[in-house]
Motif scaffolding. Structure first.
Motif, PDB file in Angstrom:
ATOM      1  N   ALA A 174       0.821  -1.210   0.000  1.00 54.46           N
ATOM      2  CA  ALA A 174       0.000   0.000   0.000  1.00 54.46           C
ATOM      3  C   ALA A 174       0.855   1.260   0.000  1.00 54.46           C
ATOM      4  CB  ALA A 174      -0.921   0.002   1.219  1.00 54.46           C
ATOM      5  N   THR A 214      -7.191   1.734   1.832  1.00 53.02           N
ATOM      6  CA  THR A 214      -8.279   1.425   0.908  1.00 53.02           C
ATOM      7  C   THR A 214      -9.450   0.928   1.738  1.00 53.02           C
ATOM      8  OG1 THR A 214      -6.735   0.811  -0.855  1.00 53.02           O
ATOM      9  CG2 THR A 214      -8.996   0.010  -1.051  1.00 53.02           C
ATOM     10  N   ASP A 215     -10.610   1.567   1.602  1.00 57.36           N
ATOM     11  CA  ASP A 215     -11.774   1.221   2.429  1.00 57.36           C
ATOM     12  C   ASP A 215     -11.417   1.248   3.911  1.00 57.36           C
ATOM     13  OD1 ASP A 215     -13.360   0.873   0.149  1.00 57.36           O
ATOM     14  OD2 ASP A 215     -12.760  -1.230  -0.036  1.00 57.36           O
TER      15      ASP A 215
END
Length: 291
Positions: A174, A214-215
């Protein structure tokens, strides 16, 4: 003769299972059915290359073991003597007290006491839990002292996808940037970098930052031809170290994906440290999800 990791605690829910060590509260393995998603620590031996270790009250390294807090120079023991650094905190070799064990979860607790280079006591409690979504790990740190103290946290799992060779996998982080290191100590600012690595052609012992959720979660993935495993973490884990040794017992080449709340040498830079006031606590979580 006593196992160097002390007692082993096994937790199970359905096909998911994991084991945790009494010494260091490290993860011994995580598996679903017959498929391993972390490198297992061999019985009767110390965790090779920090396998599964919990890293607190700081992860990674402190240059020369020396840092300054509230105007006073602090000198930690040089637990990485060859390089002359302090490494991976104070609790890797401590006995942790187990509590609240169920079939699917266990909580262990230890305190890093005041000592040379560390002026305030910090108690750390970690809960490992397995379930349908995989493995989750929640850690709470509490300042038990009379003054403020910085805190950083990391973990040192080696990921795998069953019996798939590491070189047949791709690692996707990430993170959007790499932290330059010289002798594993930061040597410059973050630099943008592509952080998708075909491991057959990549050798790493590097730190990365600017991890983008993410989310709502930071998500790193190790993917093989027939599946993979996601290492998810709270946004507080904005840093990750990746290490690809070629001598992991029983598996050869391996890949450590180490979520961290702060970068190497954070006790000196102050970057992303949690500052705990007396009696204050901080909690963060990460986990593994097969896919």
């Amino acid at each position: 003769m006593m196992d160097p990791c002390g007692e082993h605690f096994t937790i199970v829910s359905g096909a998911a299972r994991a084991a945790v060590s009494e010494v260091g509260a490290g993860l011994r393995y995580f598996a679903v059915g017959e498929t391993l998603y972390t490198e297992p620590v061999p019985d009767g031996s110390r965790p090779p290359r920090g396998s599964g270790a919990l890293l607190a009250p700081w992860p990674n390294r402190v240059a020369g073991g020396r840092w300054t807090w509230e105007g006073r120079t602090q000198q930690l023991a040089l637990s990485e003597p060859a390089a002359g650094n302090a490494i991976h905190g104070l609790l890797r070799h401590a006995f942790w007290r187990p509590s609240d064990q169920t079939d699917a979860a266990i909580t262990l607790t230890a305190t890093a006491p005041p000592q040379n280079g560390w002026p305030q006591p910090v108690t750390v409690a970690v809960t490992y839990r397995v379930g349908d979504d995989g493995l989750s790990v929640e850690t709470t740190a509490t300042n038990e002292g009379s003054g403020p103290i910085p805190f950083g946290l990391g973990f040192h799992p080696y990921l795998r996808v069953g019996d798939t060779p590491t070189d047949d996998c791709t690692l996707t982080l990430a993170a959007r940037a790499q932290l330059p290191l010289r002798d594993q100590i930061p040597s410059g600012p973050l630099a943008p970098r592509d952080t998708t690595f075909p491991l057959a052609t990549t050798t790493l012992d590097d730190a990365f930052g600017d991890c983008v959720p993410t989310d709502g979660l930071v998500r790193h993935t190790l993917t093989g031809p027939d599946g993979g495993v996601e290492l998810w973490a709270d946004p507080a884990f904005g840093w990750v170290q990746v290490f690809t040794p070629d001598d992991m017992p029983g598996h050869g080449r391996a890949v450590a994906v180490e979520p961290m709340t702060c970068p190497p040498d954070a006790l000196n830079s102050g970057t992303d440290l949690q500052i705990l006031e007396p009696g204050e606590s901080w909690t963060g979580s990460w986990g593994l999800r097969p896919f």
